[in-house]
Write a protein that holds these residues in place. Structure first.
Motif, PDB file in Angstrom:
ATOM      1  N   GLY A 169       0.809  -1.209   0.000  1.00  0.00           N
ATOM      2  CA  GLY A 169       0.000   0.000   0.000  1.00  0.00           C
ATOM      3  C   GLY A 169       0.844   1.261   0.000  1.00  0.00           C
ATOM      4  O   GLY A 169       1.999   1.282   0.434  1.00  0.00           O
ATOM      5  N   GLN A 170       0.253   2.340  -0.465  1.00  0.00           N
ATOM      6  CA  GLN A 170       0.928   3.631  -0.513  1.00  0.00           C
ATOM      7  C   GLN A 170       1.263   4.171   0.875  1.00  0.00           C
ATOM      8  O   GLN A 170       2.347   4.736   1.076  1.00  0.00           O
ATOM      9  CB  GLN A 170       0.060   4.638  -1.290  1.00  0.00           C
ATOM     10  N   PRO A 171       0.365   4.043   1.894  1.00  0.00           N
ATOM     11  CA  PRO A 171       0.713   4.548   3.227  1.00  0.00           C
ATOM     12  C   PRO A 171       1.984   3.927   3.795  1.00  0.00           C
ATOM     13  O   PRO A 171       2.768   4.617   4.460  1.00  0.00           O
ATOM     14  CB  PRO A 171      -0.522   4.186   4.068  1.00  0.00           C
ATOM     15  N   TYR A 172       2.199   2.645   3.533  1.00  0.00           N
ATOM     16  CA  TYR A 172       3.403   1.979   4.045  1.00  0.00           C
ATOM     17  C   TYR A 172       4.659   2.576   3.406  1.00  0.00           C
ATOM     18  O   TYR A 172       5.651   2.856   4.097  1.00  0.00           O
ATOM     19  CB  TYR A 172       3.302   0.490   3.755  1.00  0.00           C
ATOM     20  N   ARG A 173       4.623   2.790   2.104  1.00  0.00           N
ATOM     21  CA  ARG A 173       5.792   3.371   1.433  1.00  0.00           C
ATOM     22  C   ARG A 173       6.008   4.816   1.852  1.00  0.00           C
ATOM     23  O   ARG A 173       7.151   5.269   1.976  1.00  0.00           O
ATOM     24  CB  ARG A 173       5.619   3.269  -0.093  1.00  0.00           C
ATOM     25  N   GLU A 174       4.933   5.570   2.069  1.00  0.00           N
ATOM     26  CA  GLU A 174       5.082   6.954   2.523  1.00  0.00           C
ATOM     27  C   GLU A 174       5.690   7.002   3.924  1.00  0.00           C
ATOM     28  O   GLU A 174       6.511   7.883   4.224  1.00  0.00           O
ATOM     29  CB  GLU A 174       3.726   7.638   2.506  1.00  0.00           C
ATOM     30  N   TYR A 175       5.300   6.065   4.772  1.00  0.00           N
ATOM     31  CA  TYR A 175       5.885   6.012   6.116  1.00  0.00           C
ATOM     32  C   TYR A 175       7.387   5.737   6.043  1.00  0.00           C
ATOM     33  O   TYR A 175       8.194   6.410   6.705  1.00  0.00           O
ATOM     34  CB  TYR A 175       5.176   4.926   6.925  1.00  0.00           C
ATOM     35  N   LEU A 176       7.788   4.766   5.229  1.00  0.00           N
ATOM     36  CA  LEU A 176       9.213   4.449   5.095  1.00  0.00           C
ATOM     37  C   LEU A 176       9.985   5.600   4.454  1.00  0.00           C
ATOM     38  O   LEU A 176      11.115   5.892   4.852  1.00  0.00           O
ATOM     39  CB  LEU A 176       9.386   3.173   4.267  1.00  0.00           C
ATOM     40  N   ALA A 177       9.376   6.259   3.456  1.00  0.00           N
ATOM     41  CA  ALA A 177      10.058   7.376   2.787  1.00  0.00           C
ATOM     42  C   ALA A 177      10.279   8.531   3.761  1.00  0.00           C
ATOM     43  O   ALA A 177      11.359   9.152   3.778  1.00  0.00           O
ATOM     44  CB  ALA A 177       9.245   7.838   1.580  1.00  0.00           C
ATOM     45  N   GLY A 178       9.266   8.855   4.581  1.00  0.00           N
ATOM     46  CA  GLY A 178       9.438   9.913   5.563  1.00  0.00           C
ATOM     47  C   GLY A 178      10.480   9.573   6.608  1.00  0.00           C
ATOM     48  O   GLY A 178      11.293  10.426   7.001  1.00  0.00           O
ATOM     49  N   LEU A 179      10.478   8.321   7.063  1.00  0.00           N
ATOM     50  CA  LEU A 179      11.476   7.888   8.040  1.00  0.00           C
ATOM     51  C   LEU A 179      12.874   7.926   7.446  1.00  0.00           C
ATOM     52  O   LEU A 179      13.840   8.364   8.094  1.00  0.00           O
ATOM     53  CB  LEU A 179      11.135   6.482   8.517  1.00  0.00           C
ATOM     54  N   LEU A 180      13.012   7.501   6.194  1.00  0.00           N
ATOM     55  CA  LEU A 180      14.313   7.522   5.532  1.00  0.00           C
ATOM     56  C   LEU A 180      14.810   8.949   5.348  1.00  0.00           C
ATOM     57  O   LEU A 180      15.998   9.238   5.547  1.00  0.00           O
ATOM     58  CB  LEU A 180      14.213   6.816   4.177  1.00  0.00           C
ATOM     59  N   GLU A 181      13.932   9.857   4.987  1.00  0.00           N
ATOM     60  CA  GLU A 181      14.328  11.258   4.802  1.00  0.00           C
ATOM     61  C   GLU A 181      14.852  11.851   6.103  1.00  0.00           C
ATOM     62  O   GLU A 181      15.856  12.572   6.115  1.00  0.00           O
ATOM     63  CB  GLU A 181      13.130  12.061   4.298  1.00  0.00           C
ATOM     64  N   TYR A 182      14.183  11.543   7.217  1.00  0.00           N
ATOM     65  CA  TYR A 182      14.653  12.065   8.502  1.00  0.00           C
ATOM     66  C   TYR A 182      16.003  11.465   8.888  1.00  0.00           C
ATOM     67  O   TYR A 182      16.901  12.176   9.341  1.00  0.00           O
ATOM     68  CB  TYR A 182      13.632  11.769   9.591  1.00  0.00           C
ATOM     69  N   LEU A 183      16.168  10.145   8.727  1.00  0.00           N
ATOM     70  CA  LEU A 183      17.429   9.504   9.098  1.00  0.00           C
ATOM     71  C   LEU A 183      18.582  10.029   8.249  1.00  0.00           C
ATOM     72  O   LEU A 183      19.701  10.227   8.749  1.00  0.00           O
ATOM     73  CB  LEU A 183      17.306   7.986   8.950  1.00  0.00           C
ATOM     74  N   GLU A 184      18.339  10.274   6.956  1.00  0.00           N
ATOM     75  CA  GLU A 184      19.383  10.841   6.101  1.00  0.00           C
ATOM     76  C   GLU A 184      19.745  12.252   6.569  1.00  0.00           C
ATOM     77  O   GLU A 184      20.926  12.611   6.632  1.00  0.00           O
ATOM     78  CB  GLU A 184      18.917  10.868   4.651  1.00  0.00           C
ATOM     79  N   SER A 185      18.732  13.055   6.894  1.00  0.00           N
ATOM     80  CA  SER A 185      18.993  14.412   7.370  1.00  0.00           C
ATOM     81  C   SER A 185      19.779  14.391   8.674  1.00  0.00           C
ATOM     82  O   SER A 185      20.746  15.145   8.847  1.00  0.00           O
ATOM     83  CB  SER A 185      17.667  15.154   7.559  1.00  0.00           C
ATOM     84  N   PHE A 186      19.401  13.524   9.597  1.00  0.00           N
ATOM     85  CA  PHE A 186      20.102  13.439  10.875  1.00  0.00           C
ATOM     86  C   PHE A 186      21.539  12.968  10.669  1.00  0.00           C
ATOM     87  O   PHE A 186      22.468  13.476  11.306  1.00  0.00           O
ATOM     88  CB  PHE A 186      19.354  12.483  11.801  1.00  0.00           C
TER      89      PHE A 186
END
Length: 500
Positions: free
Chosen positions: A172-189
């Motif tokens: 589902g799209q919500p699952y991929r959006e959750y992972l994409a948001g988490l990945l974006e934060y971890l990359e920024s950190f």
């Protein structure tokens, strides 16, 4: 003067050398504390970016696609080289006459560059880059269909907590959006806290992802998202049930898990879930109506080629996001552990203690370098450190007996300070591995046995007693006047008490 191309080349080389000297000077200074080290890393990162920009400029100049550099060099080698020289000299003098206050020395600018604080934005929860701030992603996870209820510390320790998520929800799209948001934060950190590192090194292990995906060797994605989500027998053996009512005894959560694994809709009451799962008993998934399946999770035979292609693309995106988040989580392993410890420490405090700590922090203002975590602490007695990073009081050290040393030969002559740590170590992995190596079970019979010789002798004695032989106290039988039969030990005990 930077009007000619040759002067621009010389100036760019000079700037690169100046920045390299500044980087060396910056690294020679001893950065004390987390804040100073972080600022130093960002200063060096900024200077490296400037060197990269100058190098790219020099590459374009040396490429000389418009032949301007070649023409300038030819002009200097021509017959009128003296006239060209004096024309250049006249231009330089005119330039400095127009700008008499031009600074030739850049010593002051260099000193300012070494003291320049690089602004790096961190939230209050991140503690200046020491901890992760995953609250937004935590709330998104626990409120999502693919999530589950757990506390924040457990979420941080197991991030991204996607184990056991049904295949239909992973597509589902919500699952991929959750992972994409988490990945974006971890990359920024990662980029904010480790400016001298590169994400390309973290993602180096992902170079073989395409080959693993094509071979179907990516964990949990062996069918590359093209096949069905699973079979009924893999989750619940429906042949063992006689009616829908018996399925209801499994509970709503168990039925939901089974329906999700099959790609069927998981909503409704307990009865509706049981009836929907009962439809798969003896019936292939391909024979069921599409209305029973979650969108995009129908069996391959019921999907069009376009739907199959979209599902395979979604599966690949989800798998790649999972692998990337896992790689970053491993790279930030120490930060994750520190975050869990910080969260648990906060959870152990009362509301009044948190308020008092916040008021004290507001009055004290920002921490200086001398107050940072790496400040030297005078500890001549080598007392253990408390939760605040300072040595515990000496009376508490004596009260808990931390001055007493206990050694265990089974653990490789390891030392344990204090009675509590010594007793606890018998259940820890080091002692268990030592007992396993000796071929002895680690049970209560060997509690406080630390010598290998004593442990072996006790184990041999226990084995000898269990081999066989007549045990009078247990096996010899006696009968009282009423015909009751007792073993010898019980009979003598009751007789002494006058009960027989």
């Amino acid at each position: 003067m930077a009007s000619t191309l040759l002067e621009q080349t010389r100036s760019a080389h000079e700037e690169c050398e100046r920045l390299e000297r500044l980087i060396v000077r910056d690294f020679r200074t001893d950065a004390k504390g987390h804040t100073e080290r972080l600022a130093q890393g960002h200063r060096v990162r900024k200077m490296l970016d400037q060197i990269k920009a100058q190098a790219e400029k020099l590459t374009r100049i040396y490429a000389d696609e418009d032949d301007v550099r070649k023409e300038e060099i030819a002009a200097l080698r021509g017959e009128n080289m003296y006239s060209a020289f004096y024309e250049r000299l006249k231009d330089v003098r005119d330039y400095h006459r127009r700008y008499p206050y031009l600074e030739v020395s850049e010593v002051e600018a260099d000193e300012a560059a070494l003291r320049e604080p690089v602004p790096v934005v961190f939230s209050g929860e991140e503690g200046g880059g020491r901890y992760l701030d995953l609250h937004a992603h935590f709330h998104r996870f626990v409120n999502a269909k693919f999530g589950r209820q757990l506390d924040y510390a457990a979420f941080v320790g197991g991030v991204p907590c996607t184990e056991g998520v049904p295949r239909a929800l992973r597509l589902g799209q919500p699952y991929r959006e959750y992972l994409a948001g988490l990945l974006e934060y971890l990359e920024s950190f990662y980029q904010r806290t480790q400016p001298l590192s590169s994400l390309s090194k973290v993602y180096a292990k992902l170079e073989g992802f395409e080959a693993e995906w094509a071979a179907g060797s990516v964990p949990d994605w062996g069918d590359r998202g093209e096949g069905a989500a699973g079979g009924a027998a893999a989750v619940i053996d429906l042949e063992a049930f006689e009616a829908v009512e018996e399925l209801e005894t499994l509970g709503a959560d168990r039925l939901k898990e089974a329906l999700g694994a099959l790609g069927l809709k998981t909503g409704g009451t307990l009865r509706q879930r049981a009836e929907r799962l009962w439809l798969t008993r003896g019936t292939p998934l391909e024979a069921l109506d599409k209305k029973h399946f979650v969108k995009g999770a129908a069996p391959a035979s019921l999907r069009t080629p376009e739907q199959t292609a979209r599902q395979a693309a979604a599966a690949k995106d989800a798998a790649l996001l999972e692998v990337k988040v896992g790689a970053l989580r491993d790279a930030l392993g120490s930060v994750v552990e520190d975050t869990v410890g910080n969260v648990e420490k906060k959870q152990a405090r009362t509301y009044e203690e948190l308020q008092a700590e916040q008021a004290e922090a507001d009055e004290a203002g920002p921490l200086s370098d001398s107050e940072d975590e790496d400040e030297y602490i005078y500890n001549p007695l080598k007392l253990p450190l408390g939760w605040d990073g300072k040595p515990i009081p000496y009376w508490l050290y004596k009260l808990h007996g931390l001055n007493q040393e206990f050694k265990c030969e089974i653990c490789g002559n390891a030392s344990y300070w204090g009675r509590r740590a010594f007793e606890r170590h018998f259940k820890e992995w080091r002692h268990q591995n030592g007992m396993r190596a000796l071929g002895i079970p680690n049970n209560k019979n060997f509690f406080e046995v630390t010598q290998i010789k004593d442990a072996l002798e006790l184990w041999n004695s226990i084995q000898e007693r269990e081999v066989g032989g007549f045990k009078a106290e247990v096996e010899e039988e006696f009968e009282d006047d009423s015909g009751n039969v007792y073993n010898r030990k019980t009979y003598e005990l009751l007789k002494r008490q006058g009960l027989l």
